[in-house]
Scaffold this motif. Structure first.
Motif, PDB file in Angstrom:
ATOM      1  N   PRO A 102       0.808  -1.228   0.000  1.00  0.00           N
ATOM      2  CA  PRO A 102       0.000   0.000   0.000  1.00  0.00           C
ATOM      3  C   PRO A 102       0.834   1.268   0.000  1.00  0.00           C
ATOM      4  N   ALA A 103       1.992   1.238   0.654  1.00  0.00           N
ATOM      5  CA  ALA A 103       2.821   2.439   0.760  1.00  0.00           C
ATOM      6  C   ALA A 103       3.389   2.865  -0.593  1.00  0.00           C
ATOM      7  N   LEU A 104       3.434   1.918  -1.547  1.00  0.00           N
ATOM      8  CA  LEU A 104       4.052   2.223  -2.839  1.00  0.00           C
ATOM      9  C   LEU A 104       3.039   2.603  -3.901  1.00  0.00           C
ATOM     10  N   ILE A 105       1.753   2.430  -3.615  1.00  0.00           N
ATOM     11  CA  ILE A 105       0.738   2.669  -4.641  1.00  0.00           C
ATOM     12  C   ILE A 105       0.761   4.120  -5.117  1.00  0.00           C
ATOM     13  N   THR A 106       0.867   5.061  -4.185  1.00  0.00           N
ATOM     14  CA  THR A 106       0.886   6.482  -4.564  1.00  0.00           C
ATOM     15  C   THR A 106       2.048   6.773  -5.501  1.00  0.00           C
ATOM     16  N   TYR A 107       3.233   6.305  -5.131  1.00  0.00           N
ATOM     17  CA  TYR A 107       4.424   6.580  -5.937  1.00  0.00           C
ATOM     18  C   TYR A 107       4.361   5.848  -7.280  1.00  0.00           C
ATOM     19  N   THR A 108       3.736   4.677  -7.288  1.00  0.00           N
ATOM     20  CA  THR A 108       3.581   3.945  -8.547  1.00  0.00           C
ATOM     21  C   THR A 108       2.690   4.709  -9.512  1.00  0.00           C
ATOM     22  N   VAL A 109       1.583   5.257  -9.009  1.00  0.00           N
ATOM     23  CA  VAL A 109       0.669   6.040  -9.845  1.00  0.00           C
ATOM     24  C   VAL A 109       1.383   7.256 -10.427  1.00  0.00           C
ATOM     25  N   VAL A 110       2.143   7.975  -9.591  1.00  0.00           N
ATOM     26  CA  VAL A 110       2.863   9.164 -10.058  1.00  0.00           C
ATOM     27  C   VAL A 110       3.917   8.774 -11.094  1.00  0.00           C
ATOM     28  N   PHE A 111       4.648   7.711 -10.822  1.00  0.00           N
ATOM     29  CA  PHE A 111       5.697   7.243 -11.728  1.00  0.00           C
ATOM     30  C   PHE A 111       5.117   6.873 -13.093  1.00  0.00           C
ATOM     31  N   VAL A 112       4.024   6.100 -13.082  1.00  0.00           N
ATOM     32  CA  VAL A 112       3.384   5.689 -14.332  1.00  0.00           C
ATOM     33  C   VAL A 112       2.822   6.900 -15.068  1.00  0.00           C
ATOM     34  N   GLY A 113       2.247   7.849 -14.320  1.00  0.00           N
ATOM     35  CA  GLY A 113       1.707   9.052 -14.945  1.00  0.00           C
ATOM     36  C   GLY A 113       2.770   9.852 -15.662  1.00  0.00           C
ATOM     37  N   ILE A 114       3.931   9.998 -15.032  1.00  0.00           N
ATOM     38  CA  ILE A 114       5.029  10.751 -15.652  1.00  0.00           C
ATOM     39  C   ILE A 114       5.516  10.048 -16.914  1.00  0.00           C
ATOM     40  N   LEU A 115       5.707   8.732 -16.833  1.00  0.00           N
ATOM     41  CA  LEU A 115       6.190   7.981 -17.998  1.00  0.00           C
ATOM     42  C   LEU A 115       5.141   7.909 -19.100  1.00  0.00           C
ATOM     43  N   LEU A 131      -5.887   8.408 -19.941  1.00  0.00           N
ATOM     44  CA  LEU A 131      -5.793   7.009 -19.517  1.00  0.00           C
ATOM     45  C   LEU A 131      -5.487   6.862 -18.035  1.00  0.00           C
ATOM     46  N   VAL A 132      -4.509   7.593 -17.531  1.00  0.00           N
ATOM     47  CA  VAL A 132      -4.013   7.366 -16.172  1.00  0.00           C
ATOM     48  C   VAL A 132      -4.988   7.792 -15.069  1.00  0.00           C
ATOM     49  N   PRO A 133      -5.583   9.003 -15.113  1.00  0.00           N
ATOM     50  CA  PRO A 133      -6.409   9.450 -13.983  1.00  0.00           C
ATOM     51  C   PRO A 133      -7.551   8.514 -13.585  1.00  0.00           C
ATOM     52  N   PRO A 134      -8.421   8.070 -14.527  1.00  0.00           N
ATOM     53  CA  PRO A 134      -9.518   7.197 -14.092  1.00  0.00           C
ATOM     54  C   PRO A 134      -9.041   5.851 -13.557  1.00  0.00           C
ATOM     55  N   LEU A 135      -7.972   5.311 -14.139  1.00  0.00           N
ATOM     56  CA  LEU A 135      -7.437   4.049 -13.636  1.00  0.00           C
ATOM     57  C   LEU A 135      -6.856   4.227 -12.238  1.00  0.00           C
ATOM     58  N   ALA A 136      -6.172   5.353 -12.013  1.00  0.00           N
ATOM     59  CA  ALA A 136      -5.608   5.628 -10.690  1.00  0.00           C
ATOM     60  C   ALA A 136      -6.724   5.794  -9.664  1.00  0.00           C
ATOM     61  N   ALA A 137      -7.829   6.428 -10.060  1.00  0.00           N
ATOM     62  CA  ALA A 137      -8.962   6.582  -9.149  1.00  0.00           C
ATOM     63  C   ALA A 137      -9.522   5.223  -8.748  1.00  0.00           C
ATOM     64  N   MET A 138      -9.611   4.310  -9.708  1.00  0.00           N
ATOM     65  CA  MET A 138     -10.105   2.965  -9.416  1.00  0.00           C
ATOM     66  C   MET A 138      -9.178   2.233  -8.460  1.00  0.00           C
ATOM     67  N   VAL A 139      -7.873   2.389  -8.665  1.00  0.00           N
ATOM     68  CA  VAL A 139      -6.892   1.743  -7.787  1.00  0.00           C
ATOM     69  C   VAL A 139      -7.066   2.221  -6.346  1.00  0.00           C
ATOM     70  N   LEU A 144     -10.536  10.322  -5.470  1.00  0.00           N
ATOM     71  CA  LEU A 144     -10.067  11.589  -6.032  1.00  0.00           C
ATOM     72  C   LEU A 144      -8.581  11.799  -5.779  1.00  0.00           C
ATOM     73  N   VAL A 145      -8.051  11.188  -4.726  1.00  0.00           N
ATOM     74  CA  VAL A 145      -6.613  11.288  -4.462  1.00  0.00           C
ATOM     75  C   VAL A 145      -5.842  10.647  -5.602  1.00  0.00           C
ATOM     76  N   GLY A 146      -6.268   9.456  -5.995  1.00  0.00           N
ATOM     77  CA  GLY A 146      -5.605   8.782  -7.116  1.00  0.00           C
ATOM     78  C   GLY A 146      -5.797   9.519  -8.420  1.00  0.00           C
ATOM     79  N   LEU A 147      -7.011  10.052  -8.624  1.00  0.00           N
ATOM     80  CA  LEU A 147      -7.311  10.744  -9.875  1.00  0.00           C
ATOM     81  C   LEU A 147      -6.434  11.977 -10.050  1.00  0.00           C
ATOM     82  N   VAL A 148      -6.352  12.815  -9.013  1.00  0.00           N
ATOM     83  CA  VAL A 148      -5.568  14.048  -9.155  1.00  0.00           C
ATOM     84  C   VAL A 148      -4.074  13.743  -9.209  1.00  0.00           C
ATOM     85  N   ALA A 149      -3.630  12.697  -8.493  1.00  0.00           N
ATOM     86  CA  ALA A 149      -2.207  12.321  -8.558  1.00  0.00           C
ATOM     87  C   ALA A 149      -1.847  11.853  -9.959  1.00  0.00           C
TER      88      ALA A 149
END
Length: 503
Positions: free
Chosen positions: A119-132, A143-151, A160-165
């Motif tokens: 769980p501690a890595l999910i936030t950083y994984t979302v940001v990393f994937v979003g940047i790449l 593509l990334v925001p709605p999938l991150a929101a679902m995660v 919304l935390v995942g979506l905005v990240a």
């Protein structure tokens, strides 16, 4: 006991309150379009004009209230809407993603794979994937925001935390990547042309910012994760939306087998793409046999669309949700229903941006602002910092990265070259400024997409909510990038192979 809020959180609260008091986005952009018409009349009345630094052509600020302007408004209205580039991109992407979601594949994939990550890595994984994700250009912002929101929803965190990240990473981190992307080729070509004004032997290549971009990926991943965990998540708190009650279904009996088949289909699909690229004289390569730029990168959106259709259909057939071609179109149609509010908003924003561009007001402001920055005679690294801030502010007027660079490069590249700075260094300064404020400018067409996604989880979310959640990323990314440029500058770290700040 209530948690005390610091100054910054109170500031964001104020922005959210004020922003949400603005009219509905459709009305807001309609009003802005009207204001552009009025402004163009005033500018035109005083004979405002500007010399385009790239073409040398004198551009008059055109009056939208004139006969010519009214003809443009009436005859271009439908074309502005149907020809609005992000509209086709978004709807096409959501056809594929929506199909995969409606048949249950994305839900199963998240529950059975991503949720097993620490769980501690999910936030950083979302940001990393979003940047790449910018390797797929603007598609990542869809593509990334709605999938991150679902995660985030699946792990019990506020969606919304995942979506905005995800959106902040894909938008504000747009220029960073571990790979050479189409943006590198596009901007370097413009930089080379601008450098030729002073010295036609200077060439800027697509790899000239590569080292800086690689470092940026990891630094921004850490910064983006910290902003999410320290500012955004405490601000939003625990999710109590209606969507919680909707997720009670058990996985279908054949879900495991269906997901396995979808993975096999994905491997086969991308295997065919890779083989197609590797073939001699491949139609996916450019005339020189390269990939940057190439039909492959130009067609990345349809390629991603067919990928999601492939895995969605495979999963749906195996699990029994798709029994005929009618089911495929039915699920795609359901996904389009979710995009109806976005389509309405796009009609208004497309008119506003078209009026803004046709009137030449944006060009007039940008060129005169550049001349002012030149006239105040900053020197040394502070000139570069001033330029970064200037370009970050210009993003509120011109959001297209390539169009803005085509406008700025003929002014700033030669000017900085005469001070001894390498064009690739000027290009780095431009890129970090352009990327940082992508996510907070109302002119960015993908803002309305994310706002639509936000309202899926929080029907009260408005422009103020959007800006208050994106602003921390924008500020922190810009400050981080300025510090990173200073480190590279003073330590002497090359920005790319053999590229230092000075010629």
């Amino acid at each position: 006991m209530k948690t005390r809020k610091g100054f910054f959180q109170k500031f964001l609260n104020y922005i959210e309150i004020v922003g949400n008091k603005l009219p509905d986005p459709f009305i807001l952009f309609s009003v802005l379009a009207l204001l552009i018409i009025i402004a163009s009349s005033i500018f035109s009345m005083f004979g405002a004009s500007v010399i385009h630094p790239g073409t040398g052509e004198e551009l008059q600020v055109k009056n939208l209230a004139s006969s010519e302007g009214l003809q443009f408004i009436l005859t271009s209205m439908l074309e502005n809407f149907t020809g609005f580039a992000p509209l086709g991109l978004v709807l096409a992407m959501m056809l594929g993603i929506g199909l995969a979601e409606k048949v249950g594949m994305l839900d199963y994939a998240i529950k059975r794979t991503i949720l097993k990550s620490p769980p501690a890595l999910i936030t950083y994984t979302v940001v990393f994937v979003g940047i790449l994700g910018n390797i797929a250009s603007d598609a990542a912002m869809v593509l990334v925001p709605p999938l991150a929101a679902m995660v985030f929803y699946k792990v019990g965190r506020h969606p919304l935390v995942g979506l905005v990240a995800g959106y902040a990473a894909a938008g504000a981190g747009f220029t960073a990547n571990l790979f050479i992307a189409g943006t590198d080729a596009l901007l370097s070509g413009i930089s080379t042309e601008a450098a030729a004004i002073i010295d036609d032997s200077v060439v800027v290549t697509p790899v000239d910012n590569w080292y800086f971009n690689i470092v940026s990926v990891f630094i921004l991943t850490i910064v983006g994760g910290l902003v999410t965990n320290k500012f955004i998540e405490p601000r939003l708190g625990k999710y109590k939306g209606d969507a919680v009650e909707a997720d009670v279904d058990e996985d279908p009996p054949k879900a495991g087998k269906a997901f396995r088949n979808a993975i096999i289909a994905a491997v086969i699909y991308w295997g065919i793409i890779v083989i197609g690229i590797a073939l001699p004289n491949s139609p996916l390569r450019n005339e020189e046999g390269g990939i940057i730029p190439s039909p492959f990168l130009d067609g990345i959106v349809p390629i991603i669309l067919f990928f999601f259709i492939t895995i969605g259909v495979t999963y749906g057939i195996t699990v029994g949700n798709i029994k005929s071609g009618k089911d495929i179109s039915k699920y795609m149609g359901e996904s389009m229903k979710d995009m109806s509010s976005y389509i309405v908003l796009i009609f208004a924003i497309a008119q506003f941006i078209a009026y803004f561009n046709w009137s030449n007001i944006g060009t007039w402001v940008a060129v005169n602002g550049a001349e002012f920055l030149k006239d105040i005679e900053f020197t040394g690294i502070w000139l570069i910092i001033g330029y970064i801030i200037f370009t970050a502010l210009m993003n509120f007027l011109i959001t297209s990265g390539s169009a803005k660079w085509a406008l700025e490069a003929p002014v700033f590249v030669p000017m900085f070259m005469q001070l001894g700075y390498h064009p690739a260094f000027t290009q780095v300064a431009y890129r970090v400024a352009d990327s940082s404020t992508n996510i907070v400018t109302p002119l960015m067409p993908y803002m309305v997409i994310v706002l639509s996604f936000m309202q899926k989880y929080d029907k009260k979310a408005g422009i103020g909510t959007f800006i208050s959640l994106m602003l921390p990323y924008s500020i922190c990314f810009l400050i981080t990038w300025i510090i990173l440029i200073l480190i590279f500058y003073f330590v002497g770290i090359p920005f790319g192979p053999g590229i230092t700040p000075f010629l």
